[in-house]
Design an enzyme around this catalytic site. Structure first.
Site, PDB file in Angstrom:
ATOM      1  N   SER A  29      -0.441  10.899  -0.530  1.00  0.00           N
ATOM      2  CA  SER A  29      -0.992   9.857  -1.398  1.00  0.00           C
ATOM      3  C   SER A  29      -0.086   9.590  -2.590  1.00  0.00           C
ATOM      4  O   SER A  29       0.083   8.447  -3.021  1.00  0.00           O
ATOM      5  CB  SER A  29      -2.386  10.269  -1.886  1.00  0.00           C
ATOM      6  OG  SER A  29      -3.293  10.345  -0.817  1.00  0.00           O
ATOM      7  N   GLU A  80      -7.366  12.055 -14.838  1.00  0.00           N
ATOM      8  CA  GLU A  80      -8.193  10.856 -14.951  1.00  0.00           C
ATOM      9  C   GLU A  80      -9.647  11.234 -14.707  1.00  0.00           C
ATOM     10  O   GLU A  80      -9.979  11.847 -13.695  1.00  0.00           O
ATOM     11  CB  GLU A  80      -7.771   9.795 -13.937  1.00  0.00           C
ATOM     12  CG  GLU A  80      -8.593   8.507 -14.084  1.00  0.00           C
ATOM     13  CD  GLU A  80      -8.293   7.484 -13.008  1.00  0.00           C
ATOM     14  OE1 GLU A  80      -7.782   6.407 -13.341  1.00  0.00           O
ATOM     15  OE2 GLU A  80      -8.577   7.778 -11.827  1.00  0.00           O
ATOM     16  N   GLU A  97     -17.752   0.622  -0.824  1.00  0.00           N
ATOM     17  CA  GLU A  97     -16.664  -0.362  -0.882  1.00  0.00           C
ATOM     18  C   GLU A  97     -15.357   0.260  -0.399  1.00  0.00           C
ATOM     19  O   GLU A  97     -14.591  -0.355   0.344  1.00  0.00           O
ATOM     20  CB  GLU A  97     -16.522  -0.882  -2.314  1.00  0.00           C
ATOM     21  CG  GLU A  97     -15.619  -2.099  -2.475  1.00  0.00           C
ATOM     22  CD  GLU A  97     -14.207  -1.728  -2.911  1.00  0.00           C
ATOM     23  OE1 GLU A  97     -13.383  -2.649  -3.031  1.00  0.00           O
ATOM     24  OE2 GLU A  97     -13.950  -0.523  -3.117  1.00  0.00           O
ATOM     25  N   HIS A  98     -15.114   1.514  -0.806  1.00  0.00           N
ATOM     26  CA  HIS A  98     -13.894   2.220  -0.390  1.00  0.00           C
ATOM     27  C   HIS A  98     -13.884   2.430   1.123  1.00  0.00           C
ATOM     28  O   HIS A  98     -12.849   2.228   1.778  1.00  0.00           O
ATOM     29  CB  HIS A  98     -13.810   3.561  -1.120  1.00  0.00           C
ATOM     30  CG  HIS A  98     -12.627   4.385  -0.712  1.00  0.00           C
ATOM     31  ND1 HIS A  98     -11.342   4.107  -1.147  1.00  0.00           N
ATOM     32  CD2 HIS A  98     -12.527   5.471   0.102  1.00  0.00           C
ATOM     33  CE1 HIS A  98     -10.501   4.985  -0.619  1.00  0.00           C
ATOM     34  NE2 HIS A  98     -11.196   5.823   0.140  1.00  0.00           N
TER      35      HIS A  98
END
Length: 224
Positions: free
Chosen positions: A43, A133, A148-149
């Protein structure tokens, strides 16, 4: 990656302490669920390529600030800002950025409060400043973002326009639900305060009629 893991452990401990302290003082827990994750190496590489960052460790550390991430789910919108304030009041945490996607939702309807924190990790021979984060959102926001993901992942980021519009409508519905639950929450708190005021009272008998007088009112009379 080891430093990022240690930073996650440290911030998770802070969140757990704040959660228990808030429960003890206010008899209420604003945090429903806490999840943390480290980005995989694949990623990280994918983001470096997409953003055209220089492929070096200093560049990755400087530009990719979500290698370590924590997601906090809470019941009400007001809880989001309460949790954010508690985290920002930690003296050893430096706030690098605040992105409020609740006041300013993304075009697709996404809502959440993002904090980019920098925390010190004390190693045996040095101190590492590590970015994390933190995403804080309501249960409804988290439910919408999760679905949504999954939809975008299923369609490999090429979602039909009709589904995109329906997702936006679902985001609006989730926002309306959040605001409605917030109003109910405030009404319940008002009722609770009213009951507490009635319990903290003395009963006077005047001409065979019982009158409940709040202790706060009696205290104010004593100051006259």
């Amino acid at each position: 990656m080891m430093a990022y893991k240690f930073a996650l452990d440290e911030v998770n401990t802070k969140i757990d302490i704040l959660k228990q302290e808030f429960q003890y003082i206010h008899e209420y827990n604003p945090i429903e669920r806490v999840e943390s994750r480290l980005k995989s190496f694949e990623s990280i590489l994918d983001k470096v390529n997409r953003k055209n960052y220089e492929f070096s460790l200093p560049s990755i550390k400087e530009n990719i600030r979500d290698i370590a991430g924590i997601r906090i789910s809470c019941s009400f919108i007001s809880d989001i800002y309460q949790i954010s304030e508690m985290l920002q009041n930690q003296r050893d945490i430096e706030i690098l950025a605040v992105k409020d996607y609740i006041q300013h939702p993304k075009a697709n309807g996404y809502q959440s409060l993002h904090l980019v924190l920098q925390v010190p990790v004390f190693m045996s021979d040095r101190v590492e400043q590590v970015c994390i984060e933190v995403q804080i959102r309501t249960i409804a926001m988290d439910f919408w973002a999760s679905l949504e993901h999954k939809i975008f992942y299923k369609y490999n980021r090429t979602v039909p326009e009709k589904l995109i519009q329906e997702l936006k409508e679902a985001a609006v519905a989730a926002t309306q639900l959040d605001h409605k639950m917030e109003r109910i929450h405030k009404e319940v708190n008002k009722l609770k305060e009213s009951v507490n005021d009635e319990e903290d009272a003395l009963e006077w008998v005047i001409e065979d009629e019982r009158i409940s007088v709040p202790l706060g009112f009696i205290a104010s009379l004593s100051k006259l």
